[in-house]
Every structure is written in C-alpha cells, then in structure tokens.
Design an enzyme around this catalytic site. Structure first.
Site, PDB file in Angstrom:
ATOM      1  CB  SER A 579      -0.946  -0.036   1.193  1.00 60.91           C
ATOM      2  OG  SER A 579      -1.961   0.933   1.076  1.00 60.91           O
ATOM      3  CG  HIS A 694      -5.956  -2.279   0.631  1.00 60.87           C
ATOM      4  ND1 HIS A 694      -5.169  -1.985  -0.465  1.00 60.87           N
ATOM      5  CD2 HIS A 694      -5.371  -1.658   1.676  1.00 60.87           C
ATOM      6  CE1 HIS A 694      -4.164  -1.215  -0.098  1.00 60.87           C
ATOM      7  NE2 HIS A 694      -4.255  -1.011   1.204  1.00 60.87           N
TER       8      HIS A 694
END
Length: 725
Positions: A579, A694
């Site tokens: 990320s 995610h």
C-alpha cells in the site's frame, strides 16, 4: 475523527538504533526526470487502459502475467514446502482467539481455520474462555452463509445495540471489498431479522441510535458521494422506512473525505451525545452534535483530533496539533485531553483537563476505557507499557502502571464496561503472543493464554540501531537475526517499511516471517521511518506532503546502514512493503536500485500523478498533496515511481502483486508498474489475486499461497545470490 485504515503492517514491527550512515555506499542520485514526459498526462500514459479493473483487455493481460509468474514461482522446487508451512501456520487452530467483551460479560470471537476458511462468529463465557479448551457456540457461520446464498461473502464486522446487544448490524463484503452490505441480525435466534434493516452494498457505515433507529452514511445515488468515493450525507433511518424516506440530517462537501454518524454512550449503554463526523481531509475534520430537533451544532474541537473514550462522564480526546481551547488553555500536539461532557456541551468555554503529554520519544498507541478507568498503551522508544488513568474529584487524573512484562509490544484489547477488566496482548519479535486479563482497578494482570513457538528461535536475538538520515535525523530500526551472524555482508536480509499515515510498526511475533525466513537463515529488519507514528504526530507530520522525500531518505539510510555494518550487501538485500509501503518500495527502486537485489511490492501506490483519481485516492491528498495544483504536482512527480522508471538502471527483477477486488488502492497502480518495467526491458514477476480486497485476505488458502510466492521469490533473489566480494 474517522480515518480510512491504511494496509495493516504485514508484521507488527518496531525499531532499532544504529551508527552513522554508511560512507562507502554510493551517493543518492537526484530523482530521475520523468522520461520524456512519460505518463505526465492521460494522453501520454500508454497503459491507462490497465485501470479498467474488469476490462476484457486488462484481464487478458492479468491472466497472461499470472500464468507466467505462477509458473516461475510455483515451479521452483522450494515453493511447495514453503506453501505447506504457510498453510499449516495460517490454518492452525493453535492461535489465541481474539476476545471481545459483551455487556453481559460473555466473550465473542471471529475465527478462521482449515474447516472455516471464511470464518465463524462464536461466543462463550469468560470462565470458559480462560480454560485451555473453551466451549464455543456458533452465532453465524460465514462459510455456510456464502454456500447457502451463492455469494462470496467476507465478514467485515458487526455492531450490536447496547445494553443487551441482541440486535446487531452485520457487514458483509463481496470478495473482500471495502464496500459492504449491512443486514440486521438477531443474536438470540441467530438468524437475520425478517423484514429487518438491510442496506445494499456501499462504502460507508451504519450506527445504532435505538432499536428502531439508525444513523446511516451510504451511497444514496448521484451526487451523494465525495470525490474520494465515500459518503457525503448522513441520514436517520427508522424501522419500516425505505432509504428514500430516511431523513437527511447532515450534508458535507464534495471535497470532503467522508461523513458519518455515531453515538457516544456511557458504560450502561445510554446515549450521551449523537455526533456527526465530517472528515474535511484525511487528518482534519469537524464534529457536529445532532440535536433532538434534527439540527446540528458544530463542537469546539481541534481540526486534527480524535474522540477516544467516555469514562465517568469525561470525554477523552487526543489532539494532533497545537491548540488553544475556547477557555484560553494551550495544548500541544499529541496531548490527551478531557472534558466533563455534560458541562462542555452546555458551555464550550469550560476548562479542559490535561490527561497525558507524551515526551519527544514517546507515543500513545491505544486508548480504551473500562467502566471506571482510562487504559492507555504508551510507548517509549518503540517499547510499550500500559498505564491506567482515573479522574479524581479535584479534576486531575491519577496514573498507575499495570504489572506486565517490559521491553515488549503491548496492545490494549477489548475492555469490559460492566467492571474494570481489560484484555492486554503482549508480544515481541522472538516472543510468541500472550494474552493477559488485567484488572484496571488494581493494576494486576493474569496470564490467560500464550502461544507455543511457531518457529525455532534458539540462538536468535533482536538488536535496535539507528541510521542517520540525509537531514541528520536518527532513524530507529530493529534487526532480528541469529546471534552468531557473520558481519561480512553475506546475510540474506529483508527490510520492511511503511512510513505513512501515522501508522507505527511495533514489535510483534510473526510465525510466517519466522518460519519462512528467519528459521532458514534470513535476517529481518523493520525501519521506523518518519511518516509513521512511532514518536507521535510530529514524527508523522515531518514527512507529509512536500516533505515526503524525507521518509524515502530515512528508509534508504537504514539500507545503507545495514550495508555499512556488514549485516548485508547489495546482492543479499531485499525490500518489502504494501500500500503506502508499496510506494516506499517504488521510491527505493527508482532512487537507489544500487542498494537492493529484490523488491516485494504489495498492493502498491505507484502512479502518484493519478492516485487522487482512482478509487479512494482523493482521501489521501492530505498525506501526499494534490497533483492538480502545479506546486504540489512538482514535488509529487519528483518521487512518483511510475513516472521515474527509466532504462539503463540496475533494477532487480521485482515481484509485484495486487488484487482485482481491491477497492481502496486501485490495482491499476501495480499493473501499470509492471507494464512500464517490461517496456523498458526489465524482468518482472506480477501476480493479481482476483479475490481478497486491499488486505488480500478473503480466505486463508489464498493468504498461504501469497506468502509462499513471496518467500519463494525472496529465496531465489537473496538466498541463492552470492555475497558481494
């Protein structure tokens, strides 16, 4: 204020101290100019079509790359052994069931294992939980639910209405996306309520006001979402109403990150204030009180603040900025402050109380409350302790320290509001996790559960060093290694980093890192760079926006320090991050490829000139800046990895992975990174999980496969590589 969660660090990590930066390492080059204006506009980006998440052409590209990369990595003779070890660890029942207190004193838990890949929500008594073999009762089986409904459900949590907590709002995600469907559930009958509340898939949330009333923030149709893709409107929904009939009570601005509503309740579950949070940016917001007549009143709080607890009538909040209260009192960044809630709501100029002022090398990593006490995880130089605070009749707060192990990482878990019991987790890099049931009234803590070792740590040790960054700031980092490690640059070393969103990397036990890397002779390093929260809000704010490059230089300084100490050398050094940490990896790759021989780039941000136009990206402008403003675009473009990839560099073969169903960080970032590298002639391994969201954890089998792929790649790149001569 509510913040969008950044990707959880794959391992709870922490910091180390070290000596001066290596003088023998190559000097850092200036960030590369965008190659011929590459991808500085939509028109000059040849791979913008890869942003079509489910586009036919894009998915054909994904499938071809998956086939190739899986063929290479799964074809390695070591993959299967690593995969089986990872599968055994992630599916093991030999884990501490994370406990959550209910108002009646019972304990809830969400559990996944080989038989419950999607997981079960279950409950038991506190006495039973404290035994070696608790007697669990299943509340909801998500594998069975998914099979019965033909859905790819992933559990995203439940909120139950105090004080009896029999009615709950269960959030279900399709494949792990942030967007969820919310359905009303009856804990007594253990069934979804027929004709009950149902909110269709959307980002946003719902909060109980009473058994017949919800505060909801959803996608209500065109014009109701912010530019970040989150709800802009809060409504009051009453039982029996359709969404269209719900009363709008607050509307934010399109440029906001999000708005949401919630209730502030006392220990008996009584609502003391109904509040609206307006997230103006990722770090700045407003809190509004919802009045009985449906109007709202803005409350006088710092723009950068978080309400943490309500204990014995005291509303406790933290400020991430220097602040002058309406009373004229001066507070500092990082302070923990309290107001008598009723008095403050009646008169915002009443005096506040300073509860805690952390020192320069301290940070608060968790605040919770029991019925009568405030419980705080306070870290000094990235080592944690738990303190109990109690308001005195004089208005000051008394402090005592819990009797827990020292020099470890501590986490404040679920707290009881029936009494003063609280669960506290304790862990370290080489110390398997343990769980204590503590009494905040006495400070005593009893070891309730502990895990056996999941890897052989005999002969291993942890050192803390510091590296000197480019501007002279000392950056702590931890090194986990064998005590007899030769300091000759021959050690395969994995350097993990994140460096953003005030997210701290704290010491933690990772069975997978231990088994798949440390036990096989690898060295594991965790960098506590600026941008994180290891030393409080100022440590984070030092690397915001125009100062983002400082965090990259911090990470590079740690890499150089490792080489200077002889811990490792360029052929044996690899990096990993996801990320925001994936952006870290991209910056290292484009700025200092001479330092590394491997990079695991997980669900990354990569095209920083378009991050704000993809999915939730606009919500991160407060972190990075706005590429639509020329001055800010200039500093972003200077480090944006996608624009700074260029030919003729010593880039190693990288492993990039992402998820098709990630609706937070767009998979286009990872796809375009791989495509550009290949265009420039570099070898790339790319894998896209078509599930998982995610955090890439829709089910445990996929988690095990991802881990095995990562460590097979790292083995090939680092353990197989000869050390520098």
């Amino acid at each position: 204020m509510i913040r969008t969660a950044a990707l959880a660090a794959l391992l709870a990590s922490t910091a180390l101290s070290s000596a001066a930066m290596a003088q023998t390492a190559s000097p850092a080059p200036a960030p590369a100019e965008a190659s011929g204006g590459f991808a500085t506009s939509d028109a000059t980006d040849p791979y913008i079509w890869l942003e079509e998440i489910d586009g036919e052409r894009a998915m054909a590209w994904v499938n071809a790359h998956n086939e190739r990369s899986l063929g290479v990595l799964r074809g390695d003779p070591r993959f299967e052994g690593l995969h089986q070890q990872a599968l055994e660890i992630v599916q093991s029942r030999d884990r501490i069931p994370s406990p959550g207190f209910n108002h009646d004193g019972t304990i809830d838990n969400f559990w996944q294992d080989a038989e419950h890949v999607r997981g079960i929500w279950r409950t038991t008594t506190l006495d039973s939980y404290r035994t070696e073999a608790p007697q669990w009762e299943t509340i909801l089986d998500f594998d069975a639910l998914a099979a019965a409904e033909g859905k790819n459900w992933v559990y995203k949590g439940a909120t139950c209405l105090p004080p009896d907590e029999t009615r709950c709002l269960v959030s279900l995600s399709d494949g792990g996306k942030d967007a969820v469907t919310i359905r009303e559930f009856d804990r007594t009958t253990r069934t979804f309520v027929e004709g009950g509340f149902v909110l269709e898939e959307s980002k946003g949330g719902a909060s109980w006001v009473d058994e017949n009333t919800l505060l909801i923030s959803r996608d209500f149709g065109p014009g109701t979402l912010t530019s970040s893709g989150y709800p802009m409107i809060v409504k009051v929904l009453r039982r029996g109403q359709t969404i269209d009939q719900a009363q709008t009570v607050f509307t934010g601005q399109p440029t906001d990150v999000s708005v949401s509503g919630y209730t502030l309740r006392d220990a008996d579950g009584v609502v003391r204030a109904t509040l609206i949070n307006r997230g103006v940016s990722f770090y700045e917001g407003e809190t509004h009180r919802l009045n009985p007549d449906g109007t709202t009143t803005k409350l006088e709080l710092p723009a950068k603040s978080n309400i943490n607890a309500l204990v014995r009538g005291q509303m406790v909040f933290t400020t991430d900025q220097d602040w002058t209260a309406p009373s004229g009192q001066e507070f500092k960044t990082g302070d923990v402050i309290a107001y008598d809630l009723a008095a403050w709501l009646a008169d915002p100029t009443v005096r506040a109380q300073l509860v805690i002022r952390p020192g320069p090398r301290e940070a608060i990593e968790g605040i919770s409350n029991t019925r009568n006490k405030l419980v705080v995880a306070l870290y000094e130089n990235v080592r944690g302790s738990v303190y109990v605070y109690e308001p005195n009749p004089s208005g000051e707060w008394a402090r005592s320290r819990m009797d827990l192990p020292q020099n470890v990482s501590v986490g404040v878990g679920s707290a009881s509001e029936r009494d003063d019991q609280v669960f506290v987790s304790v862990t370290g890099y080489l110390n398997p996790s343990s769980l204590y049931l503590a009494d905040a009234a006495t400070g005593e803590a009893d070891l309730t559960k502990s895990l056996p070792a999941k890897f052989n740590a005999e002969g291993m040790t942890v050192d803390q060093f510091e590296a000197r960054s480019a501007d002279g700031t000392m950056i702590p980092y931890f090194v986990v290694h064998r005590a007899d490690m030769a300091m000759d640059g021959s050690n395969a070393t994995l350097l993990y980093g994140y460096g953003g969103f005030q997210s701290s990397l704290l010491p933690g036990y990772s069975a997978t890192v231990g088994k798949l890397w440390l036990e096989r002779g690898g060295v594991y390093v965790i960098a506590n760079t600026r941008g994180g929260g290891e030393f409080g809000p100022n440590w984070h704010q030092a690397a915001l926006q125009e100062n983002r490059q400082r965090a990259h230089e911090d990470y590079q300084a740690v890499a150089m320090d490792l080489i200077a100490r002889g811990v490792t050398s360029q052929p044996k050094l690899g990096i990993m991050g996801g990320s925001q940490g994936g952006l870290f990896m991209g910056a290292m790759l484009t700025q200092r490829p001479d330092l590394i021989n491997a990079a695991v780039i997980q669900v990354p941000l990569f095209d920083m000139l378009r991050f704000h136009r993809l999915l939730a990206g606009a919500s991160w402008i407060a972190e990075y800046g706005n590429p639509d403003i020329p001055e800010e675009r200039a500093w972003i473009q200077a480090y944006s990895p996608y624009q700074n990839l260029r030919a003729g560099q010593p880039y190693p073969e990288v492993f990039i992975h992402t998820s098709t169903k990630d609706d937070r960080v767009h998979p286009g970032h990872a796809r375009k990174a791989a495509a550009r590298l290949e265009e420039l002639g570099y070898p790339v391994l790319f894998y896209e999980n078509t599930d998982g969201g995610h955090a890439a954890g829709a089910n445990l089998r996929e988690t095990a496969r991802r881990l095995a792929l990562e460590y097979t790649y790292l083995t090939r790149r680092l353990m197989d590589a000869p050390a520098a001569e």
